[in-house]
Each structure stands twice: as structure tokens, then as C-alpha cells.
Write a protein that holds these residues in place. Structure first.
Motif, PDB file in Angstrom:
ATOM      1  N   TRP A  66      -1.912  39.219 161.714  1.00  0.00           N
ATOM      2  CA  TRP A  66      -2.095  37.763 161.746  1.00  0.00           C
ATOM      3  C   TRP A  66      -3.014  37.328 162.891  1.00  0.00           C
ATOM      4  CZ3 TRP A  66       2.429  39.788 159.807  1.00  0.00           C
ATOM      5  CH2 TRP A  66       2.819  39.320 158.546  1.00  0.00           C
ATOM      6  N   ASN A  67      -3.314  38.254 163.769  1.00  0.00           N
ATOM      7  CA  ASN A  67      -4.277  37.975 164.835  1.00  0.00           C
ATOM      8  C   ASN A  67      -5.676  38.158 164.243  1.00  0.00           C
ATOM      9  OD1 ASN A  67      -6.179  38.429 166.983  1.00  0.00           O
ATOM     10  ND2 ASN A  67      -4.464  38.772 168.369  1.00  0.00           N
ATOM     11  N   PRO A  68      -6.482  37.092 164.138  1.00  0.00           N
ATOM     12  CA  PRO A  68      -7.790  37.209 163.478  1.00  0.00           C
ATOM     13  C   PRO A  68      -8.667  38.307 164.071  1.00  0.00           C
ATOM     14  CG  PRO A  68      -7.254  34.904 163.859  1.00  0.00           C
ATOM     15  CD  PRO A  68      -6.210  35.706 164.576  1.00  0.00           C
ATOM     16  N   GLN A  69      -8.616  38.474 165.386  1.00  0.00           N
ATOM     17  CA  GLN A  69      -9.440  39.496 166.023  1.00  0.00           C
ATOM     18  C   GLN A  69      -9.015  40.890 165.581  1.00  0.00           C
ATOM     19  OE1 GLN A  69      -9.377  39.205 170.282  1.00  0.00           O
ATOM     20  NE2 GLN A  69     -11.313  40.288 170.530  1.00  0.00           N
ATOM     21  N   HIS A  70      -7.697  41.125 165.528  1.00  0.00           N
ATOM     22  CA  HIS A  70      -7.186  42.417 165.074  1.00  0.00           C
ATOM     23  C   HIS A  70      -7.524  42.640 163.597  1.00  0.00           C
ATOM     24  CE1 HIS A  70      -3.839  42.652 168.383  1.00  0.00           C
ATOM     25  NE2 HIS A  70      -5.031  42.362 168.865  1.00  0.00           N
ATOM     26  N   ALA A  71      -7.296  41.594 162.797  1.00  0.00           N
ATOM     27  CA  ALA A  71      -7.501  41.720 161.352  1.00  0.00           C
ATOM     28  C   ALA A  71      -8.962  42.001 161.017  1.00  0.00           C
ATOM     29  CB  ALA A  71      -7.032  40.442 160.659  1.00  0.00           C
ATOM     30  N   ILE A  72      -9.876  41.293 161.681  1.00  0.00           N
ATOM     31  CA  ILE A  72     -11.305  41.469 161.389  1.00  0.00           C
ATOM     32  C   ILE A  72     -11.773  42.853 161.824  1.00  0.00           C
ATOM     33  CG2 ILE A  72     -13.605  40.648 162.038  1.00  0.00           C
ATOM     34  CD1 ILE A  72     -12.423  37.802 162.044  1.00  0.00           C
ATOM     35  N   MET A  73     -11.270  43.336 162.958  1.00  0.00           N
ATOM     36  CA  MET A  73     -11.646  44.679 163.395  1.00  0.00           C
ATOM     37  C   MET A  73     -11.125  45.730 162.412  1.00  0.00           C
ATOM     38  SD  MET A  73     -13.237  46.611 165.521  1.00  0.00           S
ATOM     39  CE  MET A  73     -13.545  45.645 167.008  1.00  0.00           C
ATOM     40  N   ALA A  74      -9.886  45.565 161.952  1.00  0.00           N
ATOM     41  CA  ALA A  74      -9.318  46.520 161.000  1.00  0.00           C
ATOM     42  C   ALA A  74     -10.112  46.520 159.697  1.00  0.00           C
ATOM     43  CB  ALA A  74      -7.855  46.176 160.735  1.00  0.00           C
ATOM     44  N   THR A  75     -10.498  45.333 159.230  1.00  0.00           N
ATOM     45  CA  THR A  75     -11.307  45.235 158.014  1.00  0.00           C
ATOM     46  C   THR A  75     -12.631  45.956 158.187  1.00  0.00           C
ATOM     47  OG1 THR A  75     -10.306  43.161 157.293  1.00  0.00           O
ATOM     48  CG2 THR A  75     -12.537  43.613 156.519  1.00  0.00           C
ATOM     49  N   SER A  76     -13.251  45.772 159.357  1.00  0.00           N
ATOM     50  CA  SER A  76     -14.542  46.408 159.613  1.00  0.00           C
ATOM     51  C   SER A  76     -14.410  47.927 159.638  1.00  0.00           C
ATOM     52  CB  SER A  76     -15.107  45.898 160.947  1.00  0.00           C
ATOM     53  OG  SER A  76     -16.383  46.438 161.183  1.00  0.00           O
ATOM     54  N   ILE A  77     -13.336  48.428 160.259  1.00  0.00           N
ATOM     55  CA  ILE A  77     -13.110  49.882 160.287  1.00  0.00           C
ATOM     56  C   ILE A  77     -12.896  50.411 158.867  1.00  0.00           C
ATOM     57  CG2 ILE A  77     -11.520  51.687 161.055  1.00  0.00           C
ATOM     58  CD1 ILE A  77     -11.006  49.995 163.572  1.00  0.00           C
ATOM     59  N   TYR A  78     -12.117  49.678 158.091  1.00  0.00           N
ATOM     60  CA  TYR A  78     -11.843  50.082 156.711  1.00  0.00           C
ATOM     61  C   TYR A  78     -13.140  50.107 155.897  1.00  0.00           C
ATOM     62  CZ  TYR A  78      -9.156  50.337 152.316  1.00  0.00           C
ATOM     63  OH  TYR A  78      -8.618  50.723 151.110  1.00  0.00           O
ATOM     64  N   LEU A  79     -13.965  49.062 156.062  1.00  0.00           N
ATOM     65  CA  LEU A  79     -15.233  49.000 155.332  1.00  0.00           C
ATOM     66  C   LEU A  79     -16.174  50.119 155.765  1.00  0.00           C
ATOM     67  CD1 LEU A  79     -15.836  45.136 155.373  1.00  0.00           C
ATOM     68  CD2 LEU A  79     -15.248  46.541 153.377  1.00  0.00           C
ATOM     69  N   GLN A  80     -16.124  50.473 157.042  1.00  0.00           N
ATOM     70  CA  GLN A  80     -16.937  51.593 157.520  1.00  0.00           C
ATOM     71  C   GLN A  80     -16.529  52.882 156.806  1.00  0.00           C
ATOM     72  OE1 GLN A  80     -15.959  53.069 161.400  1.00  0.00           O
ATOM     73  NE2 GLN A  80     -18.083  53.613 161.880  1.00  0.00           N
ATOM     74  N   GLU A  81     -15.222  53.087 156.691  1.00  0.00           N
ATOM     75  CA  GLU A  81     -14.736  54.290 156.020  1.00  0.00           C
ATOM     76  C   GLU A  81     -15.078  54.285 154.535  1.00  0.00           C
ATOM     77  OE1 GLU A  81     -10.597  54.644 156.832  1.00  0.00           O
ATOM     78  OE2 GLU A  81     -10.888  55.180 158.946  1.00  0.00           O
ATOM     79  N   LEU A  82     -15.272  53.082 153.979  1.00  0.00           N
ATOM     80  CA  LEU A  82     -15.632  52.970 152.567  1.00  0.00           C
ATOM     81  C   LEU A  82     -17.143  53.056 152.350  1.00  0.00           C
ATOM     82  CD1 LEU A  82     -13.156  50.148 151.446  1.00  0.00           C
ATOM     83  CD2 LEU A  82     -12.977  52.604 150.989  1.00  0.00           C
ATOM     84  N   GLY A  83     -17.915  53.257 153.422  1.00  0.00           N
ATOM     85  CA  GLY A  83     -19.351  53.481 153.294  1.00  0.00           C
ATOM     86  C   GLY A  83     -20.224  52.270 153.515  1.00  0.00           C
ATOM     87  N   ALA A  84     -19.662  51.117 153.925  1.00  0.00           N
ATOM     88  CA  ALA A  84     -20.464  49.896 154.066  1.00  0.00           C
ATOM     89  C   ALA A  84     -21.468  49.985 155.204  1.00  0.00           C
ATOM     90  CB  ALA A  84     -19.551  48.692 154.278  1.00  0.00           C
ATOM     91  N   ALA A  85     -21.206  50.844 156.193  1.00  0.00           N
ATOM     92  CA  ALA A  85     -22.111  50.940 157.339  1.00  0.00           C
ATOM     93  C   ALA A  85     -23.474  51.506 156.955  1.00  0.00           C
ATOM     94  CB  ALA A  85     -21.477  51.802 158.435  1.00  0.00           C
ATOM     95  N   GLN A  86     -23.577  52.129 155.775  1.00  0.00           N
ATOM     96  CA  GLN A  86     -24.873  52.643 155.322  1.00  0.00           C
ATOM     97  C   GLN A  86     -25.855  51.507 155.054  1.00  0.00           C
ATOM     98  OE1 GLN A  86     -24.360  55.302 151.987  1.00  0.00           O
ATOM     99  NE2 GLN A  86     -22.511  56.226 152.880  1.00  0.00           N
ATOM    100  N   GLY A  87     -25.323  50.316 154.767  1.00  0.00           N
ATOM    101  CA  GLY A  87     -26.165  49.161 154.517  1.00  0.00           C
ATOM    102  C   GLY A  87     -26.776  49.188 153.122  1.00  0.00           C
ATOM    103  N   GLY A  88     -27.326  48.050 152.727  1.00  0.00           N
ATOM    104  CA  GLY A  88     -27.946  47.962 151.417  1.00  0.00           C
ATOM    105  C   GLY A  88     -26.975  47.483 150.351  1.00  0.00           C
ATOM    106  N   TYR A  89     -27.541  47.030 149.247  1.00  0.00           N
ATOM    107  CA  TYR A  89     -26.750  46.435 148.169  1.00  0.00           C
ATOM    108  C   TYR A  89     -25.735  47.411 147.585  1.00  0.00           C
ATOM    109  CZ  TYR A  89     -25.682  44.611 143.518  1.00  0.00           C
ATOM    110  OH  TYR A  89     -25.028  44.201 142.381  1.00  0.00           O
ATOM    111  N   SER A  90     -26.167  48.608 147.265  1.00  0.00           N
ATOM    112  CA  SER A  90     -25.291  49.561 146.574  1.00  0.00           C
ATOM    113  C   SER A  90     -24.101  49.948 147.439  1.00  0.00           C
ATOM    114  CB  SER A  90     -26.076  50.816 146.186  1.00  0.00           C
ATOM    115  OG  SER A  90     -27.101  50.497 145.278  1.00  0.00           O
ATOM    116  N   ALA A  91     -24.362  50.252 148.716  1.00  0.00           N
ATOM    117  CA  ALA A  91     -23.283  50.685 149.606  1.00  0.00           C
ATOM    118  C   ALA A  91     -22.276  49.559 149.818  1.00  0.00           C
ATOM    119  CB  ALA A  91     -23.856  51.148 150.940  1.00  0.00           C
TER     120      ALA A  91
END
Length: 468
Positions: free
Chosen positions: A401-426
Motif C-alpha cells: 500500500w506504500n506507493p513507493q514500495h509498490a512502484i518499485m516492486a512493479t518495476s522489478i517484476y517488469l524487468q524480470e518479464l523483459g520490459a527493460a529491453q525496451g521497444g514495443y514488442s518487449a
């Protein structure tokens, strides 16, 4: 228009000062003839382009008034430096006066010593004069006797001549001593007069320093009054800048409306800062993180967007059933029992919250609820990231419920899902997997498309705010 009783020069001066006063108060002069656009925080019913135009005006006014404020602060700093310099001069003058007082006191002591010495010498001279007078009287008496009388009074000629020699020697020595004493008196009087002159000079110098100190003190007082007025002027400009910034914030809030815990708003400025921090750590695009946040926080209990989240409460830990927070409507299978109930209760206990009075997302046909916080982590998924979040923020328990914690966790999760590669497909695949896991191609593409639409909107708005 005619102004009776005013000359042309007086009228021009009056108009100048009136326009200056009105401009400082934010009221445009000759408002009937000119209606320049001003910063307006009215956001109801306006389009995004209209809001952006309003934001440009507010930012321009913020920059203008910030410039005035900076100039005023610089003037205040300069005046403050003058006050400090004058204070230093006053301190120096006070030290000089103390030094002069010490010197004058010492001179007074030296003069007193010289005066006492003169009195002592004068006493010695007076005593010598009495002795010399007696000798002179004796000499006079001796001169009045005949030689025969003097010889007859003496026992013999030897005694007579001896007395005569002693008498003459004493008289000569006494005269010499008196001359020496007189010379000492003269020298001491000269020295005393010199000391008196030095003392007079010290007194004059002290007087000049005191007058100078008085003038500096008056100048310091005037400078302090000017400083106080300038600082008050700066406060006025600070209020103007704060007012314009508040209006800009309201426009930003309208442009970037994000829903947070229990339907409360997360100010965009904070959400952007948290997302930028997370992006720097994970390499996931800031706007993409905000796109996920928008998608998740606006996802309602019935699957529609734009409805508050966190409208259900857990009722039965054994069955995972719940109810509507405000309506009391039963929700069967609010949480998946064997997956989310135990992690949820454990997390609530460690956070010190009541698991049966903490809102989560509601369930619906074909899906479980239990989503927590602005990024809607279900308890079992949050359990995967909790330790890393706690370590990252140096806390004992990560809080979804802490926005800072939640946003960081989302970013880590997205990184693990390949979003850090950038671009539309990733980013498309990462968004789909974020929602539907391995079945993202079948169930997550619509979700991903919505996230990417939000992402591009946020990217455009971020670029606009940063004037890129």
C-alpha cells in the motif's frame, strides 16, 4: 478623461505608481482595454490541450515571479551583508573605545604619580629652603661679629677655621641640592604636561570613535529596516510563486490522474519521482511503469476502468470469501484460499493491520480478487518481492500500500518479464505476462494494448513537462 487639480507630470507619476501596485497584486492595469491570459487552475470540463495551455501560462508565471523573488532575495542578501559589515564596525569601535578607556585610565594613573612626585620634590625643596635660610641667618650673624669676637668665642684658631670650612661646605652642598631638586621639578612638570596632552588626545580620539559608532549604529538600524522590508517583499513573492505552483499542481493532477490506495489519489509528482527511481534501478521505461500503475489502479471490481479499487474485505479465512466494504454484498471466493489467504494474513500481522478490515480488490466472474495497493499485487505474488523491497528501502516489511514500495516492486517484476529491453514488442509481452502470466497471448493482449496506450500518453505528457 480629465483629472481636475493634477498637472501632467503628477498624473503620469500617479498612473505609474498605480500600474506598479496593480501589477504586483496580480491585477492587470487598464483591465478593460487589455485582458492578458493568466494562470488559471480551473480544470473542470477542459480538454488536455486546454489544460496544457493553462499549464504553460502557469509555468511562465512561475518562472517570471521566481526571477523577481530571486532578485529580491539577492538584494536582501546584499543588505544583510551590509548589516553584518556595520555590526563588525560597531564591534571594532566598541573595542577601540575600550582600548582608549584603558589608555586614558593608565595616563591618569601616570599623571597622578607625576603629581605626587612633584609634591614630594616641592616638599624637599621647601625643607632645603628652610635649612638654607637658617644658614643664611647664621652667616649674617657671623658677618656682624668682629674677627676678635669670633676668635675669642672659639677655643683656638684651628677650631675656628674648621667651623668656617664646614659651614661653607654645607652651604654649597645645600645650594647644589636645591638646584637639583628644582631641575627635577621642572622635568617632572614637563613630563606631566606631556601626559596631559596625550590624555587630551586620547579623549579626543575616543570622542570621535563614539560619534562614528553612533553614526554607524544609525546606519545599521536603517539597513535593518530596509532588510526587514525587503524580506517581507520576498515573502510576498514567495506567496505568489507558491500560488502559481499550486495552480500548476492542480493542472498536473488533472492531466495525470492516478488512483492509489483505497481510491485515494497519488499526486503525479510523487508517482513520477517513484517511477523514475525505479526506472533508474531496473532499466524499465518510466512511462511504461506509470502505464501499468494507471491500468492497475483504475481497474474496477466489475472489470471496467475508472472505478475505485479496494472495495472488498476478507470475511472468512477458511473459505476466502469476502464482502463489499460499503455495501456488505457477499463475494464468494474473494481470495484463492490455498494461494493467497495465508500470505495475506501473515503480511497484515507484520504490518500491524487488521486483515478483516483492510480493503482489497473484489473478485468477479472468472477471476479472484485480493489485489493490494496501487499496483494490485495479489498476496502470493507480493511474497516473492517483499524481501527485496524491504532491503531496498531498509524497512522490516515491504508494504504494497506504500506507493513507493509498490512502484518499485512493479518495476522489478517488469524487468524480470523483459520490459527493460525496451521497444514495443518487449513492453507488449511484459504487460501481457504481468496480467496473464504464461497465457498472455490468449488473455493478456487486450490488457497490454491498454497499458501501451496509457504509456504513450504519459510519455507525451512527461516530454511536455520537461520541455523536451
Amino acid at each position: 478623461m480629465v483629472f481636475f487639480g493634477m498637472g501632467r507630470t503628477t498624473l503620469v507619476g500617479w498612473l505609474f505608481w498605480l500600474s506598479l501596485i496593480l501589477s504586483l497584486s496580480g491585477v492587470p492595469f487598464f483591465a478593460v482595454a487589455q485582458t492578458p491570459a493568466v494562470c488559471n487552475d480551473s480544470v473542470v470540463g477542459k480538454t488536455e490541450s486546454e489544460l496544457q495551455a493553462d499549464l504553460l501560462l502557469c509555468n511562465a508565471e512561475i518562472a517570471r515571479w521566481q526571477g523577481v523573488l530571486n532578485d529580491t532575495r539577492n538584494r536582501a542578501d546584499s543588505i544583510d551583508s551590509n548589516v553584518q559589515a556595520l555590526t563588525a564596525k560597531i564591534k571594532a569601535a566598541e573595542a577601540t573605545i575600550k582600548s582608549k578607556n584603558i589608555a586614558i585610565t593608565q595616563l591618569s594613573s601616570d599623571i597622578s604619580i607625576r603629581t605626587l612626585k612633584i609634591k614630594s620634590l616641592e616638599t624637599s625643596i621647601e625643607e632645603g629652603r628652610h635649612s638654607l635660610a637658617k644658614l643664611m641667618r647664621d652667616t649674617y650673624q657671623l658677618d656682624n661679629f668682629t674677627l676678635a669676637e669670633v676668635v675669642l668665642q672659639s677655643q683656638n684658631f684651628s677650631d675656628f677655621f674648621s667651623d668656617m670650612e664646614a659651614f661653607s661646605a654645607i652651604q654649597s652642598a645645600l645650594e647644589n641640592r636645591l638646584n637639583e631638586l628644582q631641575e627635577h621639578v621642572s622635568w617632572t612638570e614637563v613630563e606631566r604636561e606631556k601626559l596631559n596632552e596625550v590624555q587630551r588626545q586620547e579623549l579626543d580620539a575616543k570622542y570621535e570613535v563614539e560619534i562614528n559608532k553612533k553614526n554607524i549604529t544609525v546606519n545599521q538600524k536603517e539597513q535593518r529596516e530596509v532588510l526587514a522590508a525587503t524580506q517581507q517583499e520576498a515573502k510576498t513573492y514567495e506567496q505568489i510563486v507558491a500560488d502559481r505552483q499550486a495552480k500548476a499542481s492542480q493542472i498536473n493532477a488533472a492531466l495525470f490522474r492516478l488512483r492509489g490506495v483505497d481510491g485515494g489519489g497519488i499526486p503525479f509528482k510523487e508517482a513520477l519521482a517513484y517511477a523514475e527511481t525505479a526506472a533508474a534501478k531496473t532499466g524499465v521505461r518510466t512511462a511504461f511503469i506509470l502505464g501499468i500503475l494507471r491500468q492497475e489502479s483504475d481497474r474496477g471490481d466489475n472489470g471496467n476502468f475508472g472505478v475505485n479499487v479496494g472495495q472488498c474485505l476478507l470475511v472468512d479465512a477458511k473459505t476466502g470469501d469476502g464482502k463489499g466494504k460499503n455495501t456488505g454484498t457477499p463475494f464468494t471466493g474473494l481470495m484463492k484460499v490455498d494461494r493467497d489467504v495465508a500470505p495475506f494474513i501473515s503480511l497484515m500481522q507484520r504490518l500491524g493491520r487488521d486483515p478483516y478490515n483492510t480493503p482489497v480488490s473484489c473478485s468477479g466472474p472468472g477471476w479472484y480478487g485480493g489485489g493490494m495497493g496501487p499496483t494490485q499485487f495479489i498476496p502470493s505474488t507480493w511474497q516473492i518481492f517483499e524481501a527485496r523491497i524491504a532491503q531496498a528501502f531498509n524497512v522490516s516489511v515491504g508494504d504494497p500500500w506504500n506507493p513507493q514500495h509498490a512502484i518499485m516492486a512493479t518495476s522489478i517484476y517488469l524487468q524480470e518479464l523483459g520490459a527493460a529491453q525496451g521497444g514495443y514488442s518487449a513492453e507488449r509481452e511484459a504487460a501481457g505476462r504481468y496480467y496473464a502470466g504464461g497465457d498472455w497471448k490468449a488473455r493478456g493482449l487486450e490488457y497490454a494494448a491498454s497499458v501501451l496506450r496509457h504509456t504513450e500518453t504519459y510519455q507525451t505528457n512527461i516530454d511536455f513537462l520537461e520541455n523536451r
